[in-house]
Design an enzyme around this catalytic site. Structure first.
Site, mmCIF file in Angstrom:
data_model
loop_
_atom_site.group_PDB
_atom_site.id
_atom_site.type_symbol
_atom_site.label_atom_id
_atom_site.label_comp_id
_atom_site.label_asym_id
_atom_site.label_seq_id
_atom_site.Cartn_x
_atom_site.Cartn_y
_atom_site.Cartn_z
ATOM 1 N N ARG A 1 35.274 39.030 2.109
ATOM 2 C CA ARG A 1 35.776 37.815 2.734
ATOM 3 C C ARG A 1 36.117 38.074 4.182
ATOM 4 O O ARG A 1 36.670 39.111 4.515
ATOM 5 C CB ARG A 1 37.034 37.347 1.986
ATOM 6 C CG ARG A 1 36.740 36.353 0.900
ATOM 7 C CD ARG A 1 37.949 36.118 0.050
ATOM 8 N NE ARG A 1 39.149 35.746 0.816
ATOM 9 C CZ ARG A 1 40.297 35.404 0.254
ATOM 10 N NH1 ARG A 1 40.405 35.381 -1.064
ATOM 11 N NH2 ARG A 1 41.339 35.089 0.984
ATOM 12 N N ARG B 1 48.607 37.576 7.163
ATOM 13 C CA ARG B 1 48.726 36.719 5.980
ATOM 14 C C ARG B 1 49.995 37.049 5.200
ATOM 15 O O ARG B 1 50.667 36.163 4.671
ATOM 16 C CB ARG B 1 47.494 36.870 5.079
ATOM 17 C CG ARG B 1 46.309 36.058 5.588
ATOM 18 C CD ARG B 1 45.004 36.552 5.046
ATOM 19 N NE ARG B 1 44.800 36.292 3.631
ATOM 20 C CZ ARG B 1 43.903 36.943 2.896
ATOM 21 N NH1 ARG B 1 43.163 37.891 3.412
ATOM 22 N NH2 ARG B 1 43.743 36.636 1.625
ATOM 23 N N ARG C 1 52.487 26.315 -0.406
ATOM 24 C CA ARG C 1 52.704 27.528 0.383
ATOM 25 C C ARG C 1 53.962 27.393 1.249
ATOM 26 O O ARG C 1 54.360 28.346 1.886
ATOM 27 C CB ARG C 1 51.542 27.765 1.345
ATOM 28 C CG ARG C 1 50.274 28.311 0.735
ATOM 29 C CD ARG C 1 50.359 29.816 0.546
ATOM 30 N NE ARG C 1 49.267 30.589 1.076
ATOM 31 C CZ ARG C 1 48.077 30.732 0.520
ATOM 32 N NH1 ARG C 1 47.775 30.096 -0.574
ATOM 33 N NH2 ARG C 1 47.170 31.515 1.067
ATOM 34 N N ARG D 1 39.053 45.286 -0.554
ATOM 35 C CA ARG D 1 38.373 44.409 -1.519
ATOM 36 C C ARG D 1 36.975 43.990 -1.042
ATOM 37 O O ARG D 1 36.782 43.607 0.095
ATOM 38 C CB ARG D 1 39.263 43.171 -1.681
ATOM 39 C CG ARG D 1 38.821 42.149 -2.681
ATOM 40 C CD ARG D 1 39.989 41.296 -3.083
ATOM 41 N NE ARG D 1 40.444 40.361 -2.059
ATOM 42 C CZ ARG D 1 41.443 39.504 -2.236
ATOM 43 N NH1 ARG D 1 42.104 39.465 -3.370
ATOM 44 N NH2 ARG D 1 41.809 38.686 -1.272
ATOM 45 N N LYS E 1 46.830 37.150 -8.521
ATOM 46 C CA LYS E 1 47.061 35.822 -9.118
ATOM 47 C C LYS E 1 45.756 35.050 -9.312
ATOM 48 O O LYS E 1 45.647 34.279 -10.253
ATOM 49 C CB LYS E 1 48.118 35.024 -8.350
ATOM 50 C CG LYS E 1 47.736 34.627 -6.964
ATOM 51 C CD LYS E 1 48.880 33.910 -6.295
ATOM 52 C CE LYS E 1 48.682 33.766 -4.815
ATOM 53 N NZ LYS E 1 47.394 33.355 -4.318
HETATM 54 P P1 AMP Z 1 44.032 32.285 -0.458
HETATM 55 O O1 AMP Z 1 42.654 32.359 -1.050
HETATM 56 O O2 AMP Z 1 45.003 31.543 -1.335
HETATM 57 O O3 AMP Z 1 44.542 33.644 -0.013
HETATM 58 O O4 AMP Z 1 43.909 31.399 0.868
HETATM 59 C C1 AMP Z 1 43.109 31.798 1.962
HETATM 60 C C2 AMP Z 1 43.525 31.039 3.212
HETATM 61 O O5 AMP Z 1 43.380 29.622 3.009
HETATM 62 C C3 AMP Z 1 44.992 31.213 3.600
HETATM 63 O O6 AMP Z 1 45.207 32.383 4.377
HETATM 64 C C4 AMP Z 1 45.247 29.916 4.407
HETATM 65 O O7 AMP Z 1 44.694 30.014 5.702
HETATM 66 C C5 AMP Z 1 44.422 28.889 3.643
HETATM 67 N N1 AMP Z 1 45.231 28.220 2.581
HETATM 68 C C6 AMP Z 1 45.079 28.308 1.226
HETATM 69 N N2 AMP Z 1 45.990 27.566 0.571
HETATM 70 C C7 AMP Z 1 46.757 26.990 1.536
HETATM 71 C C8 AMP Z 1 47.891 26.118 1.520
HETATM 72 N N3 AMP Z 1 48.438 25.696 0.375
HETATM 73 N N4 AMP Z 1 48.418 25.736 2.715
HETATM 74 C C9 AMP Z 1 47.883 26.123 3.884
HETATM 75 N N5 AMP Z 1 46.842 26.965 3.984
HETATM 76 C C10 AMP Z 1 46.262 27.395 2.826
#
Ligand code: AMP
Length: 220
Positions: free
Chosen positions: A162, A173, A89, A128, A14
């Site tokens: 990362r 996750r 989320r 990745r 995404k």
């Molecule tokens: P992502 O890049 O979207 O996979 O986000 C990486 C990490 O950021 C996630 O595993 C969460 O710890 C935190 N995170 C990102 N977006 C949110 C959200 N909307 N609510 C809470 N934590 C978030």
């Protein structure tokens, strides 16, 4: 104007699609994960709070992410629409988002739900990594550089991944994702906003499908 949400597990593509669709529609992508990673890098107060949650694969407290979104979606460049990547989320974030938007006479128009099987995701994410210099993304299972250890794009020999892209964190996750988004999917389904996307398809195919749906929506 089209306000879009990209809902999908980590590794579903995404992020890649959000940046492509952003360019095509000329609207910004707001990625809470991206903003949080920058804050962690800057060692800001938000970053310090967020870091431990992110490293364990859990969700950062709602108040922190809601604040990020609240300040961002009403900026000028969002007037013609926006793409939310990684937000909301959970149900609380979705409800807060709806009430923020409706107080400005705005709403969410489409929610794309990227669907893909967990086993593929684990390989996609745990494998990745990216070029430290130009950011081009590789995968140790699916997409190695043409010449081992040398970036195809800029020839750099330095790569990085990362901190939260390891198998243990990824599994957590995914668990967190499934637990918190089940309700979210139902919520948007009931509102008739949900559009399922077969995220296993190739990047160009998924992209074409997304654009087709947005264009159909804009016609009416
Ligand atoms: P992502 O890049 O979207 O996979 O986000 C990486 C990490 O950021 C996630 O595993 C969460 O710890 C935190 N995170 C990102 N977006 C949110 C959200 N909307 N609510 C809470 N934590 C978030």
């Amino acid at each position: 104007m089209t306000n879009i949400i990209f809902l999908g597990p980590p590794g579903s593509g995404k992020g890649t699609q959000a940046s492509m669709v952003s360019k095509e529609l000329n609207v910004p992508t707001i990625s809470t994960g991206e903003v949080l990673r920058k804050q962690v890098e800057m060692e800001s107060e938000i970053g310090k709070t967020a870091k431990s949650y992110m490293n364990s694969g859990g969700l950062v407290p709602d108040a922190v992410v809601v604040d990020i979104i609240k300040n961002r979606i009403f900026e000028d460049d969002c007037q013609n629409g926006f793409i939310l990547d990684g937000f909301p989320r959970n149900m609380n974030q979705a409800v807060v988002l709806d009430s923020m938007l409706s107080s400005f006479n705005k709403k969410i128009d489409i929610v794309f739900n990227f669907e893909i099987n967990d086993e593929i995701l684990i390989k996609r994410i745990a494998g990745r990594y990216s070029c430290k210099k130009c950011g081009l993304v590789y995968n140790s299972y699916f997409k190695l550089p043409k010449k081992e250890g040398i970036c195809d794009n800029c020839k750099s020999t330095q790569f990085e991944n990362r901190e939260d892209d390891n198998e243990h964190t990824v599994k957590n996750r995914l668990k967190v994702y499934h637990n918190s988004t089940v309700e979210l999917i139902e919520y948007y389904k009931k509102k008739n906003l949900l559009c399922s996307i077969e995220a296993i398809e190739s990047v160009p195919l998924v992209f074409d499908r997304l654009i087709e749906v947005v264009q159909n929506f804009s016609k009416y």
